[in-house]
Design a protein around this motif. Structure first.
Motif, mmCIF file in Angstrom:
data_model
loop_
_atom_site.group_PDB
_atom_site.id
_atom_site.type_symbol
_atom_site.label_atom_id
_atom_site.label_comp_id
_atom_site.label_asym_id
_atom_site.label_seq_id
_atom_site.Cartn_x
_atom_site.Cartn_y
_atom_site.Cartn_z
ATOM 1 N N HIS A 155 5.497 -7.429 -2.451
ATOM 2 C CA HIS A 155 4.058 -7.586 -2.644
ATOM 3 C C HIS A 155 3.802 -7.617 -4.151
ATOM 4 C CE1 HIS A 155 -0.094 -6.018 -3.185
ATOM 5 N NE2 HIS A 155 -0.301 -7.011 -2.337
ATOM 6 N N SER A 161 -3.323 -6.498 8.931
ATOM 7 C CA SER A 161 -3.635 -5.075 9.080
ATOM 8 C C SER A 161 -5.076 -4.838 9.493
ATOM 9 C CB SER A 161 -3.334 -4.326 7.773
ATOM 10 O OG SER A 161 -1.950 -4.191 7.594
ATOM 11 N N LEU A 211 -9.344 -2.104 3.413
ATOM 12 C CA LEU A 211 -9.057 -1.608 2.063
ATOM 13 C C LEU A 211 -9.401 -2.645 0.995
ATOM 14 C CD1 LEU A 211 -5.684 0.363 2.467
ATOM 15 C CD2 LEU A 211 -8.025 1.170 2.641
ATOM 16 N N GLU A 266 2.360 2.443 -3.093
ATOM 17 C CA GLU A 266 1.437 2.944 -4.118
ATOM 18 C C GLU A 266 1.278 1.964 -5.292
ATOM 19 O OE1 GLU A 266 2.293 7.172 -5.070
ATOM 20 O OE2 GLU A 266 3.437 7.212 -3.213
ATOM 21 N N SER A 287 0.843 -1.206 0.000
ATOM 22 C CA SER A 287 0.000 0.000 0.000
ATOM 23 C C SER A 287 0.877 1.255 0.000
ATOM 24 C CB SER A 287 -0.881 0.048 1.256
ATOM 25 O OG SER A 287 -1.302 -1.225 1.658
ATOM 26 N N SER A 288 1.839 1.293 0.917
ATOM 27 C CA SER A 288 2.706 2.467 1.030
ATOM 28 C C SER A 288 3.557 2.659 -0.217
ATOM 29 C CB SER A 288 3.646 2.331 2.232
ATOM 30 O OG SER A 288 2.932 1.948 3.371
#
Ligand code: NAY
Length: 301
Positions: free
Chosen positions: A81, A169, A144, A52, A49-50
């Protein structure tokens, strides 16, 4: 015997590094990797996620991982990932990650359509089959992804010998215990929400993967050390500081990642901004960002 120790520690979620024109920067990716190695983190979690990842092409994601590996290979743990929202593209990234020699690949479930557990298991096993010699970590982020990892699905996934655990998470901290209870120390469960890092570790997380670690690794490393030493009061004191900093960073117009990148830039490490549609910082954010930067340096001192 599988080496799970290499996952037990502080693993920053790696930020996307862009040139000033918004293209992926090989040079800045290498610089951030080196910066984190110098801070003594256990590893990095790339293209999550971080990172992007949902706003990047497969080619860009490959370029990012290649440049992380140039610096990190053999020095720290690298988890890539690889999920895209279709199986074939995810498999392509998984095979590419294995060819570079990453320690593990990770994947969220397919997003948008809420698929049944058997289809999610198929998706993950297909991805894993494209990287047959690489550990696989499930990324559970229901808020998410729109779908939560159930215990029956987790147990089903553990039949795949490559599956070593979960990056969790979800917000209820007891979910960590629930996953840890399934396979104990023969598995790895990572704490996801940075705001509850010490709570997650106390209830059984082996380590953490977090989006705010890279801007203040010293604080997460110190909290982890305090926990290992049994100094709960100290760990709590550091967690309180971390949380105040996160809340302060989240109060800007710019997206959290944009704010953290600006702090790194003020500290001499320019990795660019964020990609649209994430909100960039605006001039009115600057006093608050400066305050956050000061909060971090005071907390570290
Ligand atoms: C990733 O894939 O980049 C992460 O692991 C980041 C996990 C983060 N959660 C989200 C939704 O981005 O670390 C958290 C988060 O940044 C932190 O708790 C601050 O809210």
């Amino acid at each position: 015997m599988r080496d799970l120790e290499k996952y037990r520690g502080i693993i920053p979620a790696f930020y996307a590094c862009y040139e000033d024109d918004g293209s992926v920067s090989a040079e800045r990716t290498q610089a951030l990797t080196q910066h984190l190695i110098d801070k003594n983190v256990k590893g990095v979690y790339v293209c999550g996620s971080s990172g992007e990842c949902i706003y990047q092409s497969k080619e860009e994601r490959k370029l990012i991982l290649e440049n992380v590996m140039k610096i990190a290979k053999g020095k720290i743990t690298v988890i890539a990932h690889v999920a895209c929202n279709n199986t074939a593209d995810s498999q392509e990234l998984a095979a590419h990650a294995e060819s570079l020699g990453v320690d593990a690949i990770a994947s969220i479930p397919p997003i948008y359509f809420h698929l049944p557990d058997h289809a999610i298991a198929q998706y993950w096993n297909d991805i894993s089959s494209a990287a047959p010699n690489t550990d696989f970590i499930i990324y559970n982020i229901p808020q998410l992804a729109g779908v939560a990892l159930s215990i029956p699905l987790y147990k089903e996934m553990l039949k795949n010998p490559n599956v070593i655990g979960v990056k969790n998470s979800s917000m209820p901290v007891q979910d960590i215990q629930m996953f840890k209870d399934v396979k104990g120390d023969d598995s790895v469960v990572f704490n996801g929400p940075d705001e509850q890092f010490i709570s997650g570790r106390l209830i059984g997380a082996d380590g953490g993967i977090g989006g705010t670690y890279a801007v203040m690794p010293e604080l997460f490393l110190a909290a982890d050390e305090a926990l290992k030493a049994g100094n709960i009061a100290r760990a709590k004191e550091i967690q309180y500081k971390i949380d105040r900093i996160i809340y302060a960073m989240c109060s800007c117009h710019g997206n959290l990642y944009a704010v953290m990148k600006e702090i790194l830039k003020m500290n001499g490490l320019n990795i660019g901004g964020v990609r649209k549609p994430l909100a960039s910082i605006i001039p009115e954010d600057m006093p608050q960002i400066e305050k956050c930067r000061e909060m971090i340096s005071t907390a570290i001192a």
